[in-house]
Structure formats: structure tokens, C-alpha cells
Design a protein around this motif. Sequence first.
Motif, short mmCIF file in Angstrom:
data_model
loop_
_atom_site.label_atom_id
_atom_site.label_comp_id
_atom_site.label_asym_id
_atom_site.label_seq_id
_atom_site.Cartn_x
_atom_site.Cartn_y
_atom_site.Cartn_z
N SER A 8 -22.81 49.72 7.18
CA SER A 8 -24.06 51.16 7.32
C SER A 8 -25.21 50.55 6.45
O SER A 8 -26.15 51.48 6.54
N ALA A 9 -25.16 49.79 5.47
CA ALA A 9 -26.21 49.67 4.74
C ALA A 9 -27.52 49.14 5.29
O ALA A 9 -27.62 48.60 6.34
N VAL A 65 -31.59 48.80 0.75
CA VAL A 65 -31.91 47.73 -0.08
C VAL A 65 -33.20 47.31 0.46
O VAL A 65 -33.55 47.46 1.55
N VAL A 66 -34.28 46.97 -0.30
CA VAL A 66 -35.42 46.44 0.10
C VAL A 66 -35.59 45.09 -0.37
O VAL A 66 -35.18 44.67 -1.76
N LEU A 67 -35.89 44.09 0.58
CA LEU A 67 -36.19 42.66 0.22
C LEU A 67 -37.43 42.17 0.35
O LEU A 67 -38.23 42.62 1.21
N GLU A 77 -21.52 39.97 6.82
CA GLU A 77 -22.30 40.42 7.91
C GLU A 77 -22.60 41.93 7.93
O GLU A 77 -21.77 42.76 7.58
N TYR A 78 -23.88 41.94 8.09
CA TYR A 78 -24.56 43.51 8.09
C TYR A 78 -24.80 44.22 9.37
O TYR A 78 -25.30 43.11 9.87
N ALA A 79 -24.18 45.14 9.45
CA ALA A 79 -24.53 45.83 10.96
C ALA A 79 -25.33 47.10 10.92
O ALA A 79 -25.63 47.52 12.17
N GLY A 80 -25.69 47.32 9.59
CA GLY A 80 -26.75 48.64 9.53
C GLY A 80 -28.20 48.23 10.15
O GLY A 80 -28.54 47.12 10.66
#
Length: 249
Positions: A75-76, A154-156, A100-103
Amino acid sequence: MPEPTPATTTAGHGLPEHLDPSELGTKEHWESAYARETQNFLENPSDEGIIWFSESCAEERMIQYLSSLPLSASSASFLDVGTGNGHLLFELREADEDEEYAGLMVGIDYAPASVDLARTIARQRGLDVRFETVDVIQDELMGQHWVPPGGFDVVLDKGTFDAISLSEEMLSDGRRVVEAYPAKVAAAMRKGGWLVVTSCNWTEEELGRRIVEGAAGELQVYGRVKYPSFTFGGVAGQTVCTLCFRRRE
């Protein structure tokens, strides 16, 4: 990757060092560059354009670092500022199973050609990543309907702070536009969220000070990504640095 640009010293506002302006700090440059990369991609879908800091494996190191943060992979939410061709978000979406990120993932850029390229690549790859034409300095991010309630987890930023540092544009109060960046980005983060910035034009100390002071206490240095270092003239250093900042609760 652009060559590191020397800083000049000016007075005022508590952040004295500025980089000399360059065409790399102009919207026209990036619009032209990504229009060219879009044409290249349409002619050859295997050519997705330049991957900034690839020689330092910055994307891999950033993603590995993110796995150490207390984030929910399912969810992130992520915001990539100055997304370019969107490659960092694509790598996140397609990371190994353990990472793996799914958000929600959103990439923004002030150059429409960048957004067109990233959207085209996302469609070709079949990836659920959103891209929007937004100027992080001039536009109010929290007013956008695609921003999660409370802001992003998170901001990249992979080179965008560098590019803005090379802009000669001024704010209405006489400051360089880069000085508005920390507060603008912090406002798009949830409280307790993270900002991860990779730079080749600032040292860790300079980057940390500029972000922390520019955010007026909203952001603090949380951690760093390790890169191989070199020694020249008896002084140790590295070609890029990546710092993680956390927004206060």
C-alpha cells in the motif's frame, strides 16, 4: 549524467552556496531532450532513453534502501519528482518479489514531453504507473486529485534537485527557485513520510543542510545510501550521494 557544476557564493537567506546557472536548469532543454527520446523510443521500443546515474547503480541502491524502511509493500504510495522517462518507478513496480511495491505510484515532470514519454513506456510495458505534468515549484501538489489524503509515503528525487539548482529563475521574493524546493516537497509528504534524494552536484553535507534548512524544520536527515568512495589529493569522496529525509510527525 551531467558533470558536477561548481558552486558560487552569494549572500542572504541562510543558504549561501548556489550553482552557476546552466541550460540543464531550463524547461526548454528538458522538453527538447525528452521529445527526442520519445521519437527514439517510437522508432526503437528497446531504447527508453537515458538512465541517470546508471554508472553508480543509483536506482538499484535507492530501491534496496527503500526495502529497509518500515513501508507496506502492498500500500505504500510513491511520488517521483522530475520523473523523466519514469524508469525509477518502473524499476520499483517490477522489483524482486521481496521488494515489489503495489501501491500508488505517480511521476511528475514540468516538461510535457517527459510525461508523454513516460506514459508511452508505461503502456508498452503494461505497468500501472501514473504520470502528470506538474511544476513542483510553481504548482500546489496537495491540490491535485491524485495525491493521497495526507500526502505520499515516499517522495523520490533522482537528479531533479540538481537540475533545479542549475535554474536561474527567481521567486517573487528574490530567492533562487531551488530554495523553495524543500518546503514544496515536504508539503506533499505525509507526516512521518520519507524523501530520498540522489545528487551529483552536492556533497552529503551540502545536500543535507540545504534540504533541512529549506524545509524550516519539517524534514530531518534519516539515513544515507552507501556508494563506493575514492581518494584524491588525500581527500575521500564519491561521485554521487543519496540521502533520506523524514518529515516530522
